[in-house]
Design a protein around this motif. Sequence first.
Motif, short mmCIF file in Angstrom:
data_model
loop_
_atom_site.label_atom_id
_atom_site.label_comp_id
_atom_site.label_asym_id
_atom_site.label_seq_id
_atom_site.Cartn_x
_atom_site.Cartn_y
_atom_site.Cartn_z
N VAL A 73 0.84 -1.21 0.00
CA VAL A 73 0.00 0.00 0.00
C VAL A 73 0.87 1.25 0.00
O VAL A 73 0.55 2.23 -0.68
CB VAL A 73 -0.97 -0.01 1.21
N SER A 74 1.97 1.24 0.72
CA SER A 74 2.82 2.44 0.76
C SER A 74 3.43 2.75 -0.60
O SER A 74 3.77 3.90 -0.88
CB SER A 74 3.92 2.29 1.82
N GLY A 75 3.54 1.76 -1.46
CA GLY A 75 4.06 1.99 -2.81
C GLY A 75 3.06 2.67 -3.73
O GLY A 75 3.40 3.08 -4.83
N PHE A 76 1.81 2.78 -3.30
CA PHE A 76 0.77 3.39 -4.12
C PHE A 76 0.40 4.79 -3.64
O PHE A 76 -0.66 5.30 -3.95
CB PHE A 76 -0.50 2.53 -4.09
N GLU A 77 1.29 5.44 -2.91
CA GLU A 77 0.99 6.76 -2.38
C GLU A 77 0.60 7.73 -3.49
O GLU A 77 1.31 7.89 -4.48
CB GLU A 77 2.22 7.30 -1.63
N GLY A 78 -0.57 8.33 -3.34
CA GLY A 78 -1.06 9.30 -4.31
C GLY A 78 -1.71 8.66 -5.52
O GLY A 78 -2.14 9.37 -6.44
N ARG A 79 -1.80 7.34 -5.58
CA ARG A 79 -2.42 6.65 -6.72
C ARG A 79 -3.54 5.75 -6.22
O ARG A 79 -3.64 5.45 -5.03
CB ARG A 79 -1.38 5.79 -7.46
N VAL A 80 -4.37 5.31 -7.15
CA VAL A 80 -5.47 4.41 -6.82
C VAL A 80 -4.92 3.01 -6.55
O VAL A 80 -4.03 2.53 -7.26
CB VAL A 80 -6.50 4.35 -7.98
N PHE A 81 -5.45 2.37 -5.52
CA PHE A 81 -5.02 1.03 -5.14
C PHE A 81 -6.25 0.12 -5.10
O PHE A 81 -7.22 0.41 -4.41
CB PHE A 81 -4.34 1.08 -3.77
N ASP A 82 -6.22 -0.97 -5.84
CA ASP A 82 -7.35 -1.91 -5.88
C ASP A 82 -7.22 -2.90 -4.72
O ASP A 82 -6.47 -3.87 -4.79
CB ASP A 82 -7.36 -2.65 -7.21
N HIS A 104 -6.73 -8.20 -1.46
CA HIS A 104 -7.47 -8.99 -0.48
C HIS A 104 -7.58 -10.45 -0.91
O HIS A 104 -7.36 -11.36 -0.11
CB HIS A 104 -8.87 -8.40 -0.26
N ILE A 105 -7.87 -10.67 -2.18
CA ILE A 105 -7.98 -12.05 -2.69
C ILE A 105 -6.63 -12.75 -2.58
O ILE A 105 -6.55 -13.90 -2.14
CB ILE A 105 -8.50 -12.05 -4.14
N LYS A 106 -5.57 -12.06 -2.94
CA LYS A 106 -4.23 -12.66 -2.88
C LYS A 106 -3.86 -12.99 -1.43
O LYS A 106 -3.38 -14.09 -1.14
CB LYS A 106 -3.21 -11.71 -3.48
N ARG A 107 -4.07 -12.07 -0.52
CA ARG A 107 -3.73 -12.29 0.89
C ARG A 107 -4.57 -13.41 1.50
O ARG A 107 -4.07 -14.23 2.26
CB ARG A 107 -3.92 -11.02 1.72
N THR A 108 -5.85 -13.47 1.16
CA THR A 108 -6.71 -14.52 1.68
C THR A 108 -6.26 -15.88 1.18
O THR A 108 -6.19 -16.84 1.94
CB THR A 108 -8.18 -14.27 1.27
N THR A 109 -5.93 -15.97 -0.09
CA THR A 109 -5.44 -17.22 -0.66
C THR A 109 -4.13 -17.64 0.01
O THR A 109 -3.96 -18.81 0.38
CB THR A 109 -5.22 -17.07 -2.17
N ASN A 110 -3.23 -16.69 0.22
CA ASN A 110 -1.96 -17.01 0.88
C ASN A 110 -2.18 -17.47 2.32
O ASN A 110 -1.55 -18.41 2.78
CB ASN A 110 -1.03 -15.79 0.88
N ARG A 111 -3.09 -16.81 3.03
CA ARG A 111 -3.38 -17.17 4.41
C ARG A 111 -3.96 -18.58 4.51
O ARG A 111 -3.61 -19.35 5.38
CB ARG A 111 -4.36 -16.17 5.02
N CYS A 112 -4.88 -18.89 3.59
CA CYS A 112 -5.50 -20.21 3.60
C CYS A 112 -4.48 -21.30 3.27
O CYS A 112 -4.63 -22.44 3.72
CB CYS A 112 -6.66 -20.26 2.62
N GLY A 113 -3.49 -20.96 2.49
CA GLY A 113 -2.50 -21.94 2.09
C GLY A 113 -1.32 -22.07 3.03
O GLY A 113 -0.49 -22.96 2.90
N THR A 114 -1.24 -21.18 4.00
CA THR A 114 -0.12 -21.22 4.94
C THR A 114 -0.29 -22.41 5.88
O THR A 114 -1.32 -22.61 6.46
CB THR A 114 -0.06 -19.92 5.77
N ARG A 115 0.78 -23.19 5.99
CA ARG A 115 0.75 -24.35 6.87
C ARG A 115 1.95 -24.32 7.78
O ARG A 115 2.98 -23.77 7.45
CB ARG A 115 0.81 -25.65 6.07
#
Length: 79
Positions: free
Chosen positions: A52-61, A66-77
């Motif tokens: 998020v800090s890399g998007f300062e002053g720009r639009v961030f989707d 969220h989808i990427k982080r959720t997928t990573n969290r679910c796959g963490t073992r």
Amino acid sequence: MADLFGQEIFLADGEAWRHQRKLASSEFSTRVLRDFSIIVFRSNAAKLVRVVSGFEGRVFDMQVSHIKRTTNRCGTRKY
């Protein structure tokens, strides 16, 4: 199946199952799961802050992130 997976907890029964279940149960205690969840949460939160800090002053989707982080969290073992 035993040739492929051996005598793991999902294929064992009787005394072998009880023994494996007892060994594994300590890894699923409330304390162990809570402590592991905190480590994973902090790691993912730090990654999100960097992104998020890399998007300062720009639009961030947020949805893509969220989808990427959720997928990573679910796959963490824990191994």
